[in-house]
Design a protein around this motif. Structure first.
Motif, mmCIF file in Angstrom:
data_model
loop_
_atom_site.group_PDB
_atom_site.id
_atom_site.type_symbol
_atom_site.label_atom_id
_atom_site.label_comp_id
_atom_site.label_asym_id
_atom_site.label_seq_id
_atom_site.Cartn_x
_atom_site.Cartn_y
_atom_site.Cartn_z
ATOM 1 N N GLN A 150 0.831 -1.203 0.000
ATOM 2 C CA GLN A 150 0.000 0.000 0.000
ATOM 3 C C GLN A 150 0.867 1.254 0.000
ATOM 4 O O GLN A 150 1.751 1.400 0.835
ATOM 5 C CB GLN A 150 -0.894 -0.021 1.238
ATOM 6 C CG GLN A 150 -1.743 1.216 1.378
ATOM 7 C CD GLN A 150 -2.567 1.193 2.647
ATOM 8 O OE1 GLN A 150 -3.546 0.481 2.746
ATOM 9 N NE2 GLN A 150 -2.144 1.957 3.638
ATOM 10 N N CYS A 151 0.634 2.136 -0.969
ATOM 11 C CA CYS A 151 1.403 3.385 -1.021
ATOM 12 C C CYS A 151 0.463 4.573 -1.021
ATOM 13 O O CYS A 151 -0.536 4.582 -1.731
ATOM 14 C CB CYS A 151 2.255 3.424 -2.280
ATOM 15 S SG CYS A 151 3.547 2.195 -2.226
ATOM 16 N N MET A 152 0.791 5.579 -0.239
ATOM 17 C CA MET A 152 -0.053 6.751 -0.135
ATOM 18 C C MET A 152 0.724 8.012 -0.491
ATOM 19 O O MET A 152 1.918 8.119 -0.230
ATOM 20 C CB MET A 152 -0.601 6.873 1.283
ATOM 21 C CG MET A 152 -1.575 5.762 1.613
ATOM 22 S SD MET A 152 -2.403 6.007 3.180
ATOM 23 C CE MET A 152 -1.175 5.342 4.281
ATOM 24 N N THR A 153 0.026 8.961 -1.101
ATOM 25 C CA THR A 153 0.614 10.272 -1.331
ATOM 26 C C THR A 153 -0.400 11.316 -0.895
ATOM 27 O O THR A 153 -1.589 11.032 -0.800
ATOM 28 C CB THR A 153 0.900 10.542 -2.827
ATOM 29 O OG1 THR A 153 -0.359 10.647 -3.512
ATOM 30 C CG2 THR A 153 1.730 9.459 -3.455
ATOM 31 N N ALA A 154 0.108 12.526 -0.644
ATOM 32 C CA ALA A 154 -0.805 13.623 -0.353
ATOM 33 C C ALA A 154 -1.484 14.005 -1.663
ATOM 34 O O ALA A 154 -0.976 13.728 -2.750
ATOM 35 C CB ALA A 154 -0.030 14.805 0.188
ATOM 36 N N SER A 155 -2.645 14.615 -1.534
ATOM 37 C CA SER A 155 -3.364 15.143 -2.681
ATOM 38 C C SER A 155 -3.562 14.100 -3.784
ATOM 39 O O SER A 155 -3.692 12.912 -3.515
ATOM 40 C CB SER A 155 -2.673 16.395 -3.211
ATOM 41 O OG SER A 155 -3.537 17.061 -4.099
ATOM 42 N N PHE A 156 -3.556 14.539 -5.028
ATOM 43 C CA PHE A 156 -4.019 13.730 -6.141
ATOM 44 C C PHE A 156 -2.835 13.309 -6.996
ATOM 45 O O PHE A 156 -2.467 13.988 -7.942
ATOM 46 C CB PHE A 156 -4.993 14.601 -6.945
ATOM 47 C CG PHE A 156 -5.789 13.861 -7.975
ATOM 48 C CD1 PHE A 156 -6.023 12.508 -7.888
ATOM 49 C CD2 PHE A 156 -6.339 14.558 -9.047
ATOM 50 C CE1 PHE A 156 -6.787 11.848 -8.834
ATOM 51 C CE2 PHE A 156 -7.099 13.910 -9.999
ATOM 52 C CZ PHE A 156 -7.320 12.559 -9.894
ATOM 53 N N GLN A 157 -2.197 12.182 -6.644
ATOM 54 C CA GLN A 157 -1.007 11.776 -7.376
ATOM 55 C C GLN A 157 -1.009 10.282 -7.621
ATOM 56 O O GLN A 157 -0.210 9.546 -7.053
ATOM 57 C CB GLN A 157 0.237 12.154 -6.580
ATOM 58 C CG GLN A 157 0.357 13.632 -6.300
ATOM 59 C CD GLN A 157 1.704 13.945 -5.714
ATOM 60 O OE1 GLN A 157 2.694 14.010 -6.410
ATOM 61 N NE2 GLN A 157 1.739 14.100 -4.408
ATOM 62 N N LEU A 158 -1.916 9.840 -8.467
ATOM 63 C CA LEU A 158 -2.071 8.418 -8.743
ATOM 64 C C LEU A 158 -0.790 7.802 -9.284
ATOM 65 O O LEU A 158 -0.350 6.748 -8.844
ATOM 66 C CB LEU A 158 -3.185 8.220 -9.773
ATOM 67 C CG LEU A 158 -4.602 8.344 -9.227
ATOM 68 C CD1 LEU A 158 -5.593 8.541 -10.360
ATOM 69 C CD2 LEU A 158 -4.968 7.108 -8.421
ATOM 70 N N GLN A 159 -0.189 8.493 -10.246
ATOM 71 C CA GLN A 159 0.981 7.946 -10.903
ATOM 72 C C GLN A 159 2.124 7.751 -9.926
ATOM 73 O O GLN A 159 2.766 6.707 -9.898
ATOM 74 C CB GLN A 159 1.393 8.873 -12.058
ATOM 75 C CG GLN A 159 2.073 8.162 -13.203
ATOM 76 C CD GLN A 159 1.235 7.015 -13.776
ATOM 77 O OE1 GLN A 159 0.043 7.181 -14.019
ATOM 78 N NE2 GLN A 159 1.855 5.853 -13.974
ATOM 79 N N LYS A 160 2.335 8.771 -9.094
ATOM 80 C CA LYS A 160 3.436 8.709 -8.139
ATOM 81 C C LYS A 160 3.233 7.550 -7.156
ATOM 82 O O LYS A 160 4.160 6.783 -6.889
ATOM 83 C CB LYS A 160 3.529 10.043 -7.380
ATOM 84 C CG LYS A 160 4.773 10.154 -6.542
ATOM 85 C CD LYS A 160 4.814 11.480 -5.796
ATOM 86 C CE LYS A 160 5.809 11.392 -4.657
ATOM 87 N NZ LYS A 160 5.568 12.439 -3.640
#
Ligand SMILES: [Zn+2]
Ligand SMILES: [Zn+2]
Lengths: 182, 369
Positions: free
Chosen positions: B127-137
């Motif tokens: 599971q990987c999470m990023t802030a805001s809207f960064q699907l690719q990252k």
């Protein structure tokens, strides 16, 4: 009984839900029932669980639907997973498989299921590294063979011969990558 | 790292990033489900098989310098109930894994952006999470770990069905992409039901963040793909991207309309919520979530100044039961939690660079009890 969603047609599908420990039965006509997305019925109650869905849609496996007197299939399909002992019935009840081998054991039934709950029965996404090469090459071979057939049909034999050599070349690669040529 | 260092911070480092979407999108999450061939799935396996899976994963980690250096490994059974709850509240592990007494464990990156669950519903969930809207990252990060692990682990994979999973809803890519969004204007204007129905037809789901039951606590929704087989990873991400963009557009439009038609009412709502959070002595999680949502909307629409979005994010996480008890340093019965919640939020919002509200003249209704 009348369908509780459209309140018009006769209810033919019964959906049993467990809501906070209480069993609740819902009755829908098959028109309404077929419109509900498999996992998220469009009404306020909890989404129908996959188990209930599976038992509703795939109720009894095809081999049980054979009417008495009908000819039995010459080769009965293995119905118990050799690795985990799951039966297809158990899968329908749990909504989950017991082990990776279940997919091999029940592979015959799965395309129908995946056509309904997924975008189709065939994986087209990424694959573990070592395999991806094999898979890509196999795909290429498949494509070239198709073109070869067209070429032969159109009597363009020179083109066909060229394509045949390409296939041979790719098959060599495939063997090198450890894939079986079949 | 010690488990305590992960429990201390309410919001992880990766959350404090802002971009063009951070008025609406809170975070993006990618999850890959993977299993090892030759072992039964966690629902059917024996304790011995569970241990073997654990060992295989541990070896795979040892083989990778990247995982070895930047991740910490915890067995669920070694954590207290409260510690587990906090990890769930931070979305670092699933409630299902938190319940595993014998066989579950997790691998957590130092910055908390990545967690790998072992022996949850599947053998592995990356599971990987990023802030805001960064699907690719987020996907690239998950993919990188997947490629590292696949070198050492015998993944269950078939050419036809792709990655094999315990539940047929995860088969194929094993990919679930989710975008967590704050949608107060769509909720307020009664458009959410329509959107949820439309999403369902597109093979997406929209849920409240705290799972079934607590539908849209604080107007925060999670949009995720439902289909995992018959599409490539890129297709799935592109679908989610365009659907989420549509929702963002709609939410912005609804906010604009609200400002145009009812700015005063909106402002009133925002300030009443601020009043509640800065003065209340008892706060249920529902009321606190609603108020925080209103204040957040007020900040995004610049009706209110001096409160950072990151502070609000932090409040949303730390007002949950596990965090509250951690903050209080004690196990609290529900009624006590409501008191501590009010106290914690008061403190957080006062600290926030705001002039302390001045208690003015008593209004004429004051004694009219
Ligand atoms: Zn009906
Ligand atoms: Zn099996």
């Amino acid at each position: 009984m009348i369908c509780e969603h459209c309140k018009q047609r006769n209810a033919t599908v019964t959906v049993t839900q467990v809501q906070s420990g209480q069993k609740v039965e819902h009755h829908y006509c098959d028109v309404c029932a077929s419109q509900f997305h498999p996992f998220h019925a469009e009404f306020k109650q909890e989404p129908i669980s996959i188990q209930q869905l599976l038992s509703n849609w795939f109720g009894s496996p095809s081999w049980q639907q054979q009417k008495a007197g009908e000819k039995q299939q010459a080769q009965p399909q293995p119905q118990t997973c050799p690795q985990c002992g799951f039966t297809y019935k158990q899968f329908l009840k749990e909504g989950k498989f017991g082990c990776p081998s279940c997919y091999d054991t029940f592979s015959e039934h799965l395309p129908k299921l995946f056509n309904r709950i997924q975008a189709g029965p065939q994986h087209i996404g990424k694959m573990p590294g070592a395999r991806s090469n094999v898979y890509v090459i196999k795909k290429q071979i498949e494509d070239i063979r198709k073109r070869m057939k067209v070429a032969v049909d159109e009597e363009q034999f020179e083109e066909a011969a060229k394509l045949r050599d390409e296939v041979k070349e790719l098959e060599k690669h495939l063997q090198f990558e450890g894939g079986d040529v079949s | 790292m010690m488990i305590e260092s992960f429990l201390e911070r309410a919001t992880p480092i990766w959350m404090s990033m802002e971009d063009d979407y951070s008025d609406i999108v809170i975070s993006t999450r990618i999850r890959l489900a993977r299993n090892l061939d030759g072992y039964r799935f966690p629902l059917a396996f024996t304790e011995n098989e569970a241990l073997q899976v654990e060992q295989a994963v541990t070896h795979a980690i040892k083989d990778s310098t990247e995982l070895q250096e930047n991740y910490s490994y915890f067995a669920i059974k070694d954590l207290t109930a409260l510690q587990r709850q906090i990890l769930v509240e931070k979305h670092l592990i699933s409630p299902q894994l938190a319940k595993k007494e014998l066989v579950g464990s997790m691998l957590l990156s130092d910055d908390e952006s990545t967690s790998i669950m072992v022996n949850e519903e599947d053998h592995l969930r990356i599971q990987c999470m990023t802030a805001s809207f960064q699907l690719q990252k987020a996907f690239e990060q998950a993919d990188k770990i997947d490629r590292t692990l696949e070198k050492a682990l015998p993944y269950a994979f078939r050419d036809t069905f792709g990655y094999l999973t315990s539940c047929p809803t995860n088969i194929g890519t094993g990919l679930r992409a989710s975008v967590m969004m704050h949608l107060p204007a769509l909720t307020l204007t009664g458009q959410m039901n329509q959107i949820i129905n439309a999403m369902t037809r597109l093979g997406m789901t929209v849920r409240g963040i705290y799972g079934e039951g607590s539908e849209n606590l604080g107007n925060v929704y999670q949009v995720s793909n439902q289909i995992t087989l018959g599409k490539t990873e890129d297709d799935i991400l592109a679908d989610i991207q365009s659907v989420a963009e549509k929702i963002i557009q709609k939410e912005r439009h609804a906010r604009g309309k609200l400002m145009e038609k009812a700015e005063l009412a909106l402002e009133d709502r925002v300030y009443r919520s601020l009043g509640t959070l800065t003065y209340a002595r008892i706060l249920t999680s529902e009321e606190a979530a609603t108020c925080l949502s209103n204040i957040r909307l007020g900040v995004d629409l610049q009706l209110i100044e001096g409160i950072k979005a990151t502070t609000l994010n932090e409040c949303v996480v730390s007002m949950q039961p596990g965090f509250l008890q951690h903050y209080a340093g004690d196990v609290l019965p529900p009624a006590e939690r409501d008191r501590v919640r009010a106290e914690m939020l008061r403190e957080a919002l006062f600290q926030e660079n705001m002039s302390k509200p001045i208690i003015g003249e008593k209004g004429e209704d004051s004694f009219d009890v």
